[in-house]
Structures are given as structure tokens and as C-alpha cells.
Write a protein that holds these residues in place. Structure first.
Motif, PDB file in Angstrom:
ATOM      1  N   GLY A  12       0.819  -1.213   0.000  1.00 12.99           N
ATOM      2  CA  GLY A  12       0.000   0.000   0.000  1.00 12.99           C
ATOM      3  C   GLY A  12       0.848   1.255   0.000  1.00 12.99           C
ATOM      4  O   GLY A  12       1.942   1.284  -0.538  1.00 12.99           O
ATOM      5  N   LYS A  13       0.338   2.300   0.638  1.00  6.58           N
ATOM      6  CA  LYS A  13       1.035   3.580   0.670  1.00  6.58           C
ATOM      7  C   LYS A  13       2.283   3.494   1.544  1.00  6.58           C
ATOM      8  O   LYS A  13       2.340   2.729   2.493  1.00  6.58           O
ATOM      9  CB  LYS A  13       0.110   4.662   1.203  1.00  6.58           C
ATOM     10  N   MET A  14       3.264   4.325   1.187  1.00  4.95           N
ATOM     11  CA  MET A  14       4.502   4.389   1.968  1.00  4.95           C
ATOM     12  C   MET A  14       4.731   5.810   2.455  1.00  4.95           C
ATOM     13  O   MET A  14       4.415   6.772   1.751  1.00  4.95           O
ATOM     14  CB  MET A  14       5.709   3.957   1.131  1.00  4.95           C
ATOM     15  N   ILE A  15       5.262   5.910   3.636  1.00  4.84           N
ATOM     16  CA  ILE A  15       5.726   7.194   4.158  1.00  4.84           C
ATOM     17  C   ILE A  15       7.233   7.088   4.337  1.00  4.84           C
ATOM     18  O   ILE A  15       7.723   6.135   4.951  1.00  4.84           O
ATOM     19  CB  ILE A  15       5.084   7.531   5.513  1.00  4.84           C
ATOM     20  N   VAL A  16       7.956   8.028   3.769  1.00  4.96           N
ATOM     21  CA  VAL A  16       9.415   8.053   3.899  1.00  4.96           C
ATOM     22  C   VAL A  16       9.796   9.202   4.825  1.00  4.96           C
ATOM     23  O   VAL A  16       9.461  10.361   4.554  1.00  4.96           O
ATOM     24  CB  VAL A  16      10.092   8.232   2.528  1.00  4.96           C
ATOM     25  N   VAL A  17      10.466   8.891   5.901  1.00  3.04           N
ATOM     26  CA  VAL A  17      10.889   9.897   6.876  1.00  3.04           C
ATOM     27  C   VAL A  17      12.392  10.086   6.783  1.00  3.04           C
ATOM     28  O   VAL A  17      13.147   9.115   6.864  1.00  3.04           O
ATOM     29  CB  VAL A  17      10.502   9.470   8.310  1.00  3.04           C
ATOM     30  N   HIS A  18      12.814  11.315   6.607  1.00  2.00           N
ATOM     31  CA  HIS A  18      14.245  11.638   6.556  1.00  2.00           C
ATOM     32  C   HIS A  18      14.704  12.171   7.906  1.00  2.00           C
ATOM     33  O   HIS A  18      14.165  13.170   8.400  1.00  2.00           O
ATOM     34  CB  HIS A  18      14.523  12.685   5.481  1.00  2.00           C
ATOM     35  N   LEU A  19      15.672  11.526   8.471  1.00  3.11           N
ATOM     36  CA  LEU A  19      16.295  11.971   9.714  1.00  3.11           C
ATOM     37  C   LEU A  19      17.665  12.535   9.358  1.00  3.11           C
ATOM     38  O   LEU A  19      18.539  11.805   8.887  1.00  3.11           O
ATOM     39  CB  LEU A  19      16.431  10.795  10.696  1.00  3.11           C
ATOM     40  N   ILE A  20      17.851  13.816   9.550  1.00  2.00           N
ATOM     41  CA  ILE A  20      19.115  14.473   9.191  1.00  2.00           C
ATOM     42  C   ILE A  20      20.002  14.574  10.429  1.00  2.00           C
ATOM     43  O   ILE A  20      19.613  15.155  11.445  1.00  2.00           O
ATOM     44  CB  ILE A  20      18.866  15.888   8.617  1.00  2.00           C
ATOM     45  N   VAL A  21      21.193  14.003  10.338  1.00  2.00           N
ATOM     46  CA  VAL A  21      22.107  13.955  11.481  1.00  2.00           C
ATOM     47  C   VAL A  21      23.465  14.545  11.099  1.00  2.00           C
ATOM     48  O   VAL A  21      24.046  14.170  10.084  1.00  2.00           O
ATOM     49  CB  VAL A  21      22.319  12.497  11.960  1.00  2.00           C
ATOM     50  N   ASP A  22      23.954  15.476  11.909  1.00  2.44           N
ATOM     51  CA  ASP A  22      25.295  16.026  11.717  1.00  2.44           C
ATOM     52  C   ASP A  22      26.269  15.136  12.480  1.00  2.44           C
ATOM     53  O   ASP A  22      26.365  15.219  13.709  1.00  2.44           O
ATOM     54  CB  ASP A  22      25.359  17.465  12.224  1.00  2.44           C
ATOM     55  N   VAL A  23      26.995  14.288  11.768  1.00  8.84           N
ATOM     56  CA  VAL A  23      27.885  13.329  12.424  1.00  8.84           C
ATOM     57  C   VAL A  23      29.310  13.854  12.567  1.00  8.84           C
ATOM     58  O   VAL A  23      30.214  13.128  12.987  1.00  8.84           O
ATOM     59  CB  VAL A  23      27.894  11.986  11.651  1.00  8.84           C
ATOM     60  N   ARG A  24      29.509  15.115  12.189  1.00  8.17           N
ATOM     61  CA  ARG A  24      30.815  15.790  12.350  1.00  8.17           C
ATOM     62  C   ARG A  24      31.933  15.037  11.626  1.00  8.17           C
ATOM     63  O   ARG A  24      31.855  14.814  10.435  1.00  8.17           O
ATOM     64  CB  ARG A  24      31.144  16.002  13.831  1.00  8.17           C
TER      65      ARG A  24
END
Length: 263
Positions: A12-24
Motif C-alpha cells: 500500500g502507501k509508503m511514508i518516507v521519513v528523513h532523519l538528518i544527522v550532523d555526524v561531524r
């Protein structure tokens, strides 16, 4: 850029979540994946769906690095050479078959440095080629044009997810030595060098293709390899290789004969 994919129903439908992380200064793969795993239950509760994938993306387009260089037209051989270079580049910009080889040449230099510093060359390759297709067609990663003086300007921009702390690069003796030789203190400094190497490698390849042809350099290297296989060492290598190229006979048995004569 990290992806968490949630399904509301099977197929069915998909939700894509972007988690932005500054890993230095770290590559950050393990840290990011751990964060994805930790957030998954919360996202399932909010969405009412089921989390299927909790993993980073190798298209790290928030970690872009750009290198720029100006090549003097006179040192290149004049305006005609610059024009020939640009014609060769333009083909890579519009034709994906040429672009694949063009970009492979860029990665020749980059992959070597990535491996030497204990980073993940496969991740860099994946990100680079995905970035080359970001506008819907696979194209050249590099960009060339003339400036107001008629000199050639080269630019290369790439996603560069690399680190100098953690992972194999912090343990392997040769990786540690490579970073010491480079004199780098941050991941950004390493990334700058990596992309600059890629641009230099690309310029050299396209310049050769636009002038004498790439095969001349390839055959010279091949001849030297054959000379070494025949037992040549030191200055003997160039002597044997040059003689084989002159004769047009780059073969192991001929290399052995030439080496015997030299000795």
C-alpha cells in the motif's frame, strides 16, 4: 540523509521519513542506524503503519563537497585544445553511455584515496552515481566551461560521506599513516582532498582523450607491467617498455629478449 520507510498496508502507501544527522568527523553509519531503530516504534504509533526499513541512505546530499580548478589555455596547448576538451566533456553531459565511463574515471582516483584512508568506497560510489542521476538522467558528475579569459574551468561536486574517527580508518596502520601523510585534522579537509583528486583524475583523462588519445598512456603502462613480469627492475623497466612500444610488440617473450640483451 536517512530513510525510514513505513507501510500503512501490504503493497500500500509508503511514508518516507528523513532523519538528518550532523555526524561531524565520523562516517556516522552506526550512529544513524541506531537512531533509526530507536525512532521506529514511535513512528509506527504515530502513523498506524509498520516500519520496514530503518537504515541510512548512501545518497548523502547534505554532505556535498565541491572542487574548482582553472586550467590555463596556453599551458593546455591553446584555444583549439580547450575547445576539443569541451566537446569531449559535452558528450559526457548528454550521453549516459559516455557519462558512465567519464564518471568511472573520476572514481578511479577517488576510490583509491577512500580505501587508503579506511573509508567505504562502495558507499561513495553508490552516492556519486545516484547524485549523477538526480535530475532524471544519468550525466557527468564534473562540469567544464570557459571563463572570460578563455581558460578552462573545471568543477566537481559530490556527496562525500567519509570520516576520520571511528571505523577501520582509526585502527588500520596504513589508514592511519595515510591520514598522517595528508596532514588532515577534520573529515571536511579529507573530503576536499578526495574531490580535488577526482577532478584532477577527470581532467587528465579527458585531456588525453581530446589530444593524443587514452590508449597511448594505457599501452605505456601495459608495457611497463610486461617488463616487470619479464624480470626488469629499476631503470630496466623503462628501457624494456620503450623498446617494445617502439617495435609495436608488447609481449612477454619479447620483453624477456630485450632484458637479456640489456643485461
Amino acid at each position: 540523509s536517512i530513510l525510514i520507510i513505513i507501510l500503512s498496508k501490504a503493497k500500500g502507501k509508503m511514508i518516507v521519513v528523513h532523519l538528518i544527522v550532523d555526524v561531524r568527523d565520523a562516517l556516522g553509519a552506526n550512529a544513524v542506524n541506531t537512531m533509526c531503530e530507536a525512532l521506529a516504534p514511535m513512528l509506527e504509533e504515530v502513523s498506524g503503519g509498520k516500519v520496514r526499513l530503518r537504515i541510512l541512505s548512501n545518497l548523502a546530499d547534505k554532505r556535498l563537497i565541491k572542487a574548482t580548478a582553472i586550467f590555463d589555455k596556453e599551458k593546455m596547448g591553446g584555444e583549439k585544445v580547450v575547445d576539443a576538451f569541451l566537446e569531449s566533456y559535452n558528450l559526457a553531459a548528454i550521453d549516459p553511455y559516455r557519462a558512465a565511463t567519464h564518471n568511472k574515471g573520476i572514481m578511479n582516483g577517488i576510490d583509491s584515496l577512500i580505501v587508503a584512508t579506511g573509508n567505504d568506497f562502495r558507499a561513495i560510489e553508490a552516492g556519486a552515481h545516484a547524485y549523477a542521476s538526480r535530475n532524471g538522467q544519468y550525466t557527468s558528475l564534473s562540469h567544464y566551461y570557459k571563463d572570460e579569459n578563455g581558460d578552462l574551468v573545471g568543477e566537481l561536486e559530490l556527496p562525500m560521506a567519509i570520516g576520520i574517527i571511528g571505523g577501520a580508518g582509526n585502527i588500520h596502520p596504513k589508514a592511519k599513516l595515510s591520514k598522517k601523510i595528508l596532514g588532515i585534522k577534520t573529515a571536511k579537509e579529507l573530503a576536499d582532498i578526495v574531490v580535488s583528486v577526482g577532478l584532477a583524475q577527470n581532467f587528465a583523462a579527458v585531456f588525453a582523450l581530446s589530444t593524443v588519445g587514452i590508449q597511448k598512456g594505457h599501452m605505456s603502462l601495459h608495457a611497463k607491467n610486461i617488463a616487470v613480469m619479464a624480470g626488469a627492475t629499476g631503470t630496466q623497466i623503462d628501457k624494456v617498455a620503450n623498446q617494445m612500444i617502439k617495435e609495436g610488440k608488447i609481449k612477454l617473450d619479447r620483453a624477456e629478449e630485450i632484458l637479456k640483451d640489456i643485461k
